[in-house]
Scaffold this active site. Sequence first.
Site: not given
Length: 381
Positions: A176, A306, A360
């Site tokens: 990630d 982000y 994930h």
Amino acid sequence: MVRPFKISIPQQEVDDLFSRLKQARWPSIFHEKPWALGTDHSFMKRLIDYWGSEYNWREQENWLNSFPQFIETVDGMNIHFIHVRGEGASSKPLLITHGWPGSFMEMLKAVPYLTTPSLFGGKSEDSFDVIIPSIPGFAFSDKPTRPGVGSRYVAELWAKLMDSLGYESYFVQGGDIGAGVSTWLSLMYPDRVKGLHLNFIPGSYKPLLSEETPPLSDEEQKYLDKVAGWTEREGAYGALHKTKPETIAFALSDSPIGLASWIVEKFQAWSDCNGDIEASFSLDDLLTNISIYWFTNSIASSIRIYAEGPKMPLPFSEGQKVTVKTGVSVFPKELPMPPRSWVERGYNVTYWEHMNKGGHFAAMENPELFAGQLHHFFHSL
């Protein structure tokens, strides 16, 4: 200066959380297949009921505190990190970086397999010194107060942190957001990073494509098409985080139920649970991760990365390549993963392994399998 750290949430904050949970106002029920439109209503009711009645934060706090934790001030920013030394006399340093909506906590169950392999049928000389920092804006690290704290900047902080701990060279691992941080470390400090392991390829990775590079293969084009389809179906959260993170931050910072819904849906969607989230994670594990976000009020600061990361994208468009030897473990329920040929355009891939289970949050979902991959790759170098 490195200072020891213990988690100690004031009781009034724990009481405030329970009070908020009791005052929940629930959305109307819409009859659709569970999880089809997002977080499942019946699961959330059960999760919140458990959080407010049976879940024991103090018990989980004690478990978290069983791992040695520290704070180090780097570039004026207090960085929280786990530092567990391996059992061997010559343990290799291993720097692991988490992502969102995880935290340092998602890596902890893998730590014993890495630091004390002799307890699991391995050799003590194969142990690692494990360092797991909390990214700025996450958990107990400081929250950034200015723009510019993206993956590249975090990598620079990590290099200084490792210097302060006395490690001149080390292995790095990430998934990630951690995959981007670890890639930046390998690009900027190839003389220090002795091996790079990834269980996710950074979303900002776009290798150079020109008349001098091989044309896209059918497999690579199918991957790009898959990413486009996934982004259309599943990427709304990421678009919001990148463009308007402050809008959702108010709701998630004020409501523990809203926060839990925003986070738990990703654990269900991105794990190898065949629709049943509890096949991969216990309610305690899910709620401990969520509680860390709640008690540190870090959801707003965590999702801002982000928006900050794309301001300094990975520079592969300039033809730059990671020269550090790179290992990739592909878990079947991971977000869209590129074929090896695509990754090799920008990384020196020397190890590529397909797993038979996992998703994930590999270290949290399958800690022994995850740790085994790190042992296999790093000890092969």
